[in-house]
Design a protein around this motif. Sequence first.
Motif: not given
Length: 479
Positions: A371-382, A386-396, A438-444
């Motif tokens: 529900k808050h801005p997406i701050t990072s997104i990355e596909w798994s290299p394996h 599968t992909l990982a997403v981080s958001s300003a809602d402090n969820q990875l 974590q607080k204020d997630l920026k990159e994963v």
Amino acid sequence: MVRSLKNPKKAKRKTKGSKKDEGSSSNSGPTVPAKVWQPGVDALEEGEELQCDLSAYNSYHGFHIGWPCLSFDILRDSLGLVRTEFPHTIYSVAGTQAEKSSWNYIGIFKILNISGKRRDLVPKKSNSEDTDMESDSSDSDEDDEEEGGTKTPVLQVRKVSHEGGVNRIRAMAQHPHICASWADTGLVQVWDFSSHLHALGEADAATNNGGSTVFNQAPLVKFAGHKDEGYAIDWSPVVPGRLVSGDCKNHIHLWEPASESTWNIDSTPFVGHTASVEDLQVYIIFAWSPTEPYVFASCSVDGTIAIWDTRAGKSPAVSIKAHKADVNVITWNSLASCMLASGSDDGTFSIRDLRLLKEGDSVVAHFEYHKHPITSIEWSPHEASTLAVSSADNQLTIWDLSLERDEEEEAEFKAKTKEQVNAPNDLPPQLLFVHQGQKDLKEVHWHPQIPGMLISTAADGFNILMPSNIETPLAPDGA
């Protein structure tokens, strides 16, 4: 991340002790069922607290290198192409956002003795008849032998002074000692950190981390040709040394390597993104094609994704209206090069199949979980799905697009674990894991050589995590 919701007024916090003590009713106290807590959906009542369920991780560690870091990158190393055995060692590079501009630096660091555990996806049957969930979890933790011993992870850092805060930093995949940084002063610089990596490689666990010394080192290149600061920078995974950098005035410059330490930078920028009058800056992020040497993608606050071919002029080959709000981040799938994922300022993220562009709608998946801005997104290299997403809602969050809801399988799992999972019914079946804390997630980023390992940066430091429900492929012979 799995969380336990407990009310300390109703249930005592159980401390870890012997099996005998754990089996005693006088020490265990009454408990309430655990449930998954959703930020922005659930509220904590008076007296309630959140508790992290560490049994959800094969490995979980936190650290920091001083000032908060907005951006970092994981460095490829020579310790093995696919590593699955603990303890692990990693190398990384990160740039700080210090209180004063002159205090900033780039940290080149190594972490040794990253330990962890192997757990079965379905817990083994306990010898005890005790059905208390906390006791089962504690027994399991005690019985599981931690791989790599019980040594504490060791952080060793080398710091290089950096002019201004570091908006973005990226290491060249083919030559990881070469790194590019975007500064909030408007400068793009390329660095050679080979001497620092050599010093870290020679250091053992007993060596002082050296974090108190900040080295003054001249960059290989200092480019001042951008009209403003920026965040977009990416090395080509196909052509060593080829680089693109983009600023907040929608100008993109192509760097071509002239030698191992020099670059020819095209003074005529690529221009294609636009912004409304209300927003005078254009925020651009890049992703090179994992297979095509001349093709890269960019995204912008104008809500578009552009596909560029450096051979075909200074305008985009394709421009897509991707989201209703700003497009903050994009990632190109290295295992399925037709798949491109993007994250928006409105918290949504989408998956596109670029083979469908000519047919109009190329979106194959769209998620509105955050529900808050997406701050990072990355596909798994394996794992291609599968992909990982981080958001300003402090969820990875970690997603597996190949998953579909299977009610029979869920019922069978609950029967084997002999417990009620208490997961919300409206969660997307593709949502594999939620990490919080974590607080204020920026990159994963995923580690390219350690399947299942992720590293994230936030205002309060870094986390290293390996979720227990991500299956790890076997290492090839000799890896």
